[in-house]
Design a protein around this motif. Structure first.
Motif, PDB file in Angstrom:
ATOM      1  N   TYR B 211       0.844  -1.201   0.000  1.00  0.00           N
ATOM      2  CA  TYR B 211       0.000   0.000   0.000  1.00  0.00           C
ATOM      3  C   TYR B 211       0.883   1.257   0.000  1.00  0.00           C
ATOM      4  O   TYR B 211       0.633   2.208  -0.748  1.00  0.00           O
ATOM      5  CB  TYR B 211      -0.922  -0.012   1.218  1.00  0.00           C
ATOM      6  CG  TYR B 211      -1.977   1.065   1.174  1.00  0.00           C
ATOM      7  CD1 TYR B 211      -3.060   0.970   0.304  1.00  0.00           C
ATOM      8  CD2 TYR B 211      -1.889   2.196   1.980  1.00  0.00           C
ATOM      9  CE1 TYR B 211      -4.025   1.973   0.245  1.00  0.00           C
ATOM     10  CE2 TYR B 211      -2.834   3.204   1.937  1.00  0.00           C
ATOM     11  CZ  TYR B 211      -3.902   3.080   1.056  1.00  0.00           C
ATOM     12  OH  TYR B 211      -4.848   4.066   0.993  1.00  0.00           O
ATOM     13  N   PHE B 212       1.927   1.210   0.807  1.00  0.00           N
ATOM     14  CA  PHE B 212       2.856   2.333   0.915  1.00  0.00           C
ATOM     15  C   PHE B 212       3.553   2.578  -0.432  1.00  0.00           C
ATOM     16  O   PHE B 212       3.653   3.708  -0.907  1.00  0.00           O
ATOM     17  CB  PHE B 212       3.878   2.015   2.020  1.00  0.00           C
ATOM     18  CG  PHE B 212       4.993   2.999   2.128  1.00  0.00           C
ATOM     19  CD1 PHE B 212       4.782   4.254   2.701  1.00  0.00           C
ATOM     20  CD2 PHE B 212       6.268   2.686   1.662  1.00  0.00           C
ATOM     21  CE1 PHE B 212       5.826   5.166   2.798  1.00  0.00           C
ATOM     22  CE2 PHE B 212       7.309   3.604   1.757  1.00  0.00           C
ATOM     23  CZ  PHE B 212       7.083   4.844   2.322  1.00  0.00           C
ATOM     24  N   THR B 215       1.160   4.203  -2.795  1.00  0.00           N
ATOM     25  CA  THR B 215       0.903   5.593  -2.407  1.00  0.00           C
ATOM     26  C   THR B 215       2.071   6.488  -2.838  1.00  0.00           C
ATOM     27  O   THR B 215       1.869   7.542  -3.443  1.00  0.00           O
ATOM     28  CB  THR B 215       0.722   5.678  -0.865  1.00  0.00           C
ATOM     29  OG1 THR B 215      -0.223   4.719  -0.482  1.00  0.00           O
ATOM     30  CG2 THR B 215       0.243   7.048  -0.427  1.00  0.00           C
TER      31      THR B 215
END
Lengths: 295, 276
Positions: B211-212, B215
């Motif tokens: 997810y990081f 992002t």
């Protein structure tokens, strides 16, 4: 001709570079109680785990009830009971839930009658959670689950650990009864006396290799004993010439120990000429039995 | 039906449903609560639109882009609000639940030392694998269905005008595929582990890292290509795009990876040495 219940051919298992077992060959006939004895780490559990298809052999083959242990594992396990050395079960289940869960893998219904018989025999409270049971009681649960479906072959891996002597006796009686009714038993242990008590033949395994497969009667006839002697004065040289003496160890000037598999009367006759201060006869340890077979 | 009888075991399946029910219920309650609770802020958000716009204008647009928001006005549509604030619960928490479930469903028999018991029952490895995998897929599916319903009811409750239900369902389908991929990732890793122990922290780490990564790839141009490593890159959350539809390439990406992981895990497990 009678079909062997277990037939192991040249079975080898390596864990990476470490040897588990190597070129193990043995056959267990129908109706036998077969002992499989060796010290911890000798390869007993490795052999059993291959028979149950829990691990895969590096080489060789094994058949149980005439079926290949890899290809026909499901059919084999339908006809086989297994008591692992560590009796682990689902901790959150009660004994009754666990035994019912186990039996439903074999029967469409619940084999309540057999479970009741065995839980009464082993004096087990079925309402208690597995997590709350002692090691010995967990072992009893493992014994019951292995027998609920009346298997043709029962494989036992160190089954008596955790059982008190009285319960061991009851367990052995149950095994004899089941064997009398046709069950073949493969009994793995590191305790020679319990194997001698129960088994007809025994395979001795050390460092992954079978050293000897012996009829238990022959083993008994050998009457291998460990003898300690304390003698006043010099130790007579004739002792070393008595048939059946091996692995003599001088402990000090007038003390010695040895393994003895000959006629005990010959030994006493020879010793009658010396003045004994002390003499003890003991069951030899497994290591000593292995030394005997290594000679 | 015949194939289910042949390749799955009903007794094992019922036990797996029972064992995994409590954690499923807790995750479900948690996610549904967050979805409904966050949507409850939507009316207040609309009422104070001008103040929020003033605040958002202080941020670069790219900050919200990865959540499917290309323009701050989108945040004030009910679906835009959902995509930006609510979808993340299932994309993150749902994926964490899926990877924990997948990593434990086979491996827990080994680290709880019950594998000897289970695998000495009359079951093939294929039956154990397929039954447990079916339970995993079932729980991920049911979690998604109930969260989709909760989201739908929450949107219906707070909406101030019409919205495109199909777009909502497409976004939900992407989320389900993402969860499924993480579930099979956990399952696959668990078959590689020789000396069994739980790897819950690693599982959570994998989801958060992915997810990081995504992002970061959306915020900075330098890291854009890194985003392709993350499966989040293949969840199209741009629900307010008039041409918003299911991208067949993205679906193929998820389906291909899921099938690859499921088959590889299956063949590894079939030949795996089980130690307790």
């Amino acid at each position: 001709m009678q079909q062997p219940v277990i037939r192991i051919k040249d079975l080898t298992k390596y864990y990476g570079k470490a040897k588990g077992i190597e070129h193990v060959n043995l056959t267990v006939q129908e109706g036998e109680i077969f002992g499989f004895i060796g010290p911890n780490g000798a390869g007993k559990s490795t052999t059993i785990r291959i028979l149950l298809n829990l691990i895969f052999p590096t080489n060789g083959s094994a058949e149980v009830l005439g079926m290949d242990v890899i290809r026909e594992s499901k059919r084999i396990k339908k006809l086989t009971g297994y008591i692992p050395s560590d009796a682990n079960a689902y901790m959150k289940m009660t004994v009754a839930e666990f035994l019912a869960y186990s039996s439903r893998f074999y029967f469409s219904g619940n084999s309540g009658r057999k479970i009741r018989e065995l839980t009464v025999l082993f004096d087990l409270d079925t309402k208690r959670k597995i997590a709350d049971l002692s090691r010995g009681n967990r072992k009893k649960v493992a014994i019951i689950q292995s027998m609920v479906h009346n298997p043709k072959l029962l494989i036992l891996d160190e089954p008596t650990t955790g059982l008190d002597p009285l319960m061991q006796q009851q367990f052995f009686e149950l095994l004899r009864k089941e064997n009398h009714n046709g069950m073949t038993i493969f009994f793995s242990s590191h305790v020679l006396s319990e194997v001698q008590l129960l088994c007809e033949r025994v395979a001795i395994i050390k460092e992954g290799e079978i050293i000897k497969i012996e009829n238990i009667d022959n083993l008994r006839k050998k009457q291998l004993k460990k003898v300690f002697l304390e003698i006043e004065g010099e130790i007579p040289r004739e002792i070393a010439t008595i048939a059946g003496i091996e692995h003599i160890m001088m402990n000090s000037g007038n003390m010695l120990s040895f393994l003895f598999s000959g006629d005990i009367n010959d030994l006493i006759r020879t010793l009658s000429a010396t003045k004994l201060m002390n003499m003890t006869l003991e069951e030899p340890s497994l290591e000593e039995i292995f030394m005997h077979y290594y000679k | 039906m015949i194939s289910i009888r042949l390749y799955m075991n009903g007794n094992l399946m019922l036990n797996e449903f029972r064992i995994n029910l409590l954690s499923f219920a807790l995750w479900l309650i948690l996610i549904c609560f967050f979805v409904a609770f966050t949507m409850a802020f939507y009316p207040m958000f609309i009422e104070n639109q001008s103040q929020f716009m003033g605040l958002f204008n202080l941020f670069p647009t790219g900050l919200f882009e990865f959540k499917g928001i290309s323009n701050f006005d989108d945040l004030f549509s009910v679906l835009g609000f959902y995509a930006a604030n609510n979808a993340v619960y299932m994309q993150l928490f749902g994926s964490i639940y899926a990877i924990i479930l997948g990593s434990n469903i086979l491996l827990k028999e080994e680290y709880n030392k019950t594998a000897d018991f289970l695998l000495s029952r009359p079951l093939t490895r294929s039956e154990v694998y397929l039954t447990k995998t079916a339970v995993m897929v079932f729980y991920i599916l049911i979690l998604n269905i109930i969260v989709i319903l909760t989201g739908y009811l929450s949107i219906e409750f707070v909406k101030t005008g019409p919205y495109d239900l199909q777009s909502y369902l497409i976004l939900s389908l992407y989320t389900f595929l993402l969860n499924l991929l993480f579930g099979f990732t956990g399952l696959f890793i668990s078959t590689l582990i020789k000396r069994a122990r739980p790897f819950t922290t690693l599982g959570i780490g994998i989801v958060l890292f992915m997810y990081f990564l995504y992002t970061i790839s959306k915020i900075t141009d330098e890291a854009e290509k890194l985003g392709y490593i993350s499966p989040y890159r293949f969840v199209d959350a741009n629900v307010l795009n008039p041409d918003y539809a299911l991208n067949p390439w993205f679906v193929l990406y998820f389906a291909g990876l899921v099938i690859f992981l499921a088959l590889t895990a299956f063949f590894i497990y079939k030949r795996k040495d089980i130690y307790v």
